[in-house]
Design a protein around this motif. Structure first.
Motif, PDB file in Angstrom:
ATOM      1  N   MET A 100       0.821  -1.554  -0.450  1.00 18.12           N
ATOM      2  CA  MET A 100      -0.017   0.008  -0.243  1.00 18.12           C
ATOM      3  C   MET A 100       1.192   1.038  -0.505  1.00 18.12           C
ATOM      4  N   ILE A 101       0.556   2.132  -1.124  1.00 15.76           N
ATOM      5  CA  ILE A 101       1.694   3.231  -0.995  1.00 15.76           C
ATOM      6  C   ILE A 101       0.696   4.320  -0.730  1.00 15.76           C
ATOM      7  N   GLU A 102       1.748   5.206   0.073  1.00 10.70           N
ATOM      8  CA  GLU A 102       0.895   6.357   0.645  1.00 10.70           C
ATOM      9  C   GLU A 102       1.899   7.355   0.040  1.00 10.70           C
ATOM     10  N   THR A 103       2.048   8.116  -0.546  1.00  3.46           N
ATOM     11  CA  THR A 103       2.516  10.046  -0.039  1.00  3.46           C
ATOM     12  C   THR A 103       2.119  10.481   0.388  1.00  3.46           C
TER      13      THR A 103
END
Lengths: 334, 334
Positions: A94-97
């Motif tokens: 899960m990518i979070e920026t």
DNA sequence: TCGGTGTAGTACATCGGTGTAGAAAGAATG
DNA sequence: CATTCTTTCTACACCGATGTACTACACCGA
């Protein structure tokens, strides 16, 4: 409503727990029963409800990757590598920026989503050593990058010092003596910029070459545009330099653009080198000399470490440095 | 063990449900009680367990974005835009990459993680119209790209036809008459390549210019390397062309590299145009003429649609086309 | 005084799995 | 033949939150 384990159990004529056992490869199940259950699962198109499983078992099979932005090819390629490495362990990412925003980086540490992931790969840009206490000591996490050291977590780093020295030495070896530095952050004592800047100075000192302090230009966000701007800044002040070391590749590519716009030739008039070895460096005009920090190695190492921690390993925290590699290309030698 | 609602309830001297009510802004709560509960939450450092909430409420606050790879800047920048758009709705994005592999794209549709996400943004490259039945009809999903049409889902598309025509017309307007096509996929009848290829032909026909069929070169994965290879392929067969239309920007950038290696000048000898308007196109040497498909618009539209569907909207499915924009740069005009 | 309405809070069942304990049946042991 | 072990399967409680239904009280108007 979705199909549940109960439905499968009824369909197969067994208890729900037996279905669960089949799904989790519990050893004591008659082959006949297993087939019956699998057939029922297939018939009904059953899929486990991760939330329910998580609630009981505490595992989600998802890890989070927190990074500044994907528009930066370095991070995009790192993310790709991390996803691949996680996939080998059957994990989803899960990518979070955060846009390198300190506040957003801090909240990423304590999001409610924290319950949703088994572990965290954390690559901050806005934090500093003073935030070390904000790092979670209990939930599994691996730190990436150079903003915080000796935290209560595992840490995988780029070999910034040796990598930078290698590329600066290379420029010096080519006879360059006035090497501009692009992307410095004079106000920061820590972080990638500061470390590479120091290594650049050290390389000069090793060679007994005076450090051209006036050729250090700050470069904002390390985007292509900042590279071009910084370069134009420098041109407006002086033309007295024969090389540019940009603190990352996108800066370097922006600089190349600005240099070409001045009608100067690379590397004949000015040599250019970067750091990161993004895919683009091999296809730019000219191709870019740069340091490969070995993203694949970093991603794999980090995921492996994280998986170990998620498995309950509580041994001493590790600080690992990935091996760099210097790629010499057209932008520094003709 | 983590702090639960029970603990908070006990600490505040109320029932667990009251804590739940406070957290969910249930209107009928005395201010005094609310404060007591919030204080207890703060005291104990309580955070909701998303899994438990999900199990009961069916909502996770996470959407999935399935795409081929992040190493491709188009997708990386699209992902960034999608993450930003999702953030505005308080949603987190889980990214899954498939390497454009049909099988992996299909499994991405039925992953157990499906239960973990409220909706799906789906950008396949390996699927075809024959897979339309594999698309879920019930769970919220928005389709991106040009592999499948008229599915049982909302669909946000690039304006491939008009965008391509605009750039090809531009080349023809510059007097180019022998425009090579890079990245064609002769075996495919559908998909981005086929659509852009057809539009390229139509633009020629509109101008009454014969279509140089022999100048179409296939280009594998649409990476920089494939662009360079395809270009070298073409050079080995003929030099009789004065422009190159690459089906995407990375191909174009690889081609620019190969053209420069031949000692030819861009755009003087050969004009080059691409499609995507990745960040790099503005900083390459020369800067690249290309079509901007408007990623931000696409991402925002797609997320908005998805949010509507997640909210239970069951109205007719929409097929939306994002407005393109032609960016003319150095690679086609001097 | 009575019933109606609005406010504030609680008890309990439930979501869909999994851990634990244990039952049932047959095999092995003494 | 009784006992123990092994294999196979099941019953039941429970993870942590929330929806539903319900109680209790205050206040209002007739």
């Amino acid at each position: 409503m979705a199909v549940t384990m109960r439905d499968v159990a009824r369909h197969a004529g067994v208890s729900p727990k037996t279905v669960s056992n089949v799904m989790n490869d519990y050893p004591y199940i008659r082959e006949e029963t297993r087939i019956k259950v699998l057939a029922a699962i297939d018939d009904l198109g059953y899929r486990v409800n991760i939330s329910a499983r998580t609630l009981k078992s505490g595992r989600t099979g998802v890890i989070a990757l927190v990074l500044p932005e994907l528009s930066n090819p370095y991070f995009a390629e790192l993310a790709d590598a991390a996803i691949a490495a996680a996939g080998e362990h059957g994990l989803t990412v899960m990518i979070e920026t955060t846009n390198a925003d300190r506040q957003r980086e801090l909240t990423a540490l304590s999001r409610p989503g924290g319950h949703l992931v088994d572990g965290l790969l954390y690559s901050p840009l806005g934090l500093g050593q003073e935030d070390v206490d904000a790092l979670p000591t209990r939930s599994p996490m691996v730190l990436l990058g150079e903003r915080i050291f000796h935290g209560p977590v595992d840490h995988v780093m780029i070999d910034n010092v040796e990598g930078t020295k290698a590329v600066v030495r290379h420029l010096l070896d080519q006879g360059r003596r006035r090497i501009a530095l692009l992307g410095s952050k004079p106000t920061e004592q820590i972080g990638t910029a500061a470390i590479r800047h120091r290594a650049y100075i050290e390389a000069h000192e090793e060679y007994g070459v005076p450090v051209p302090e006036e050729l250090a230009v700050s470069g904002g966000q390390w985007h292509r545009s900042s590279g071009a701007e910084a370069m134009n800044d420098l041109f407006s002040r002086t033309q007295d330099f024969d090389a540019v070391f940009a603190l990352n590749d996108t800066l370097a590519l922006g600089a190349i653009r600005a240099i070409a716009a001045q009608g100067l030739r690379i590397p004949h008039d000015i040599a250019v080198a970067g750091f990161d070895n993004i895919d683009e460096a091999e296809y730019s005009t000219p191709t870019l000399t740069t340091v490969d920090p070995n993203r694949v190695h970093i991603a794999r190492t980090a995921v492996d470490l994280l998986v170990r921690r998620m498995g309950g390993d509580t041994s001493e925290h590790e600080e690992l440095v990935a091996p760099y590699e210097l790629h010499v290309r057209e932008s520094t030698v003709s």
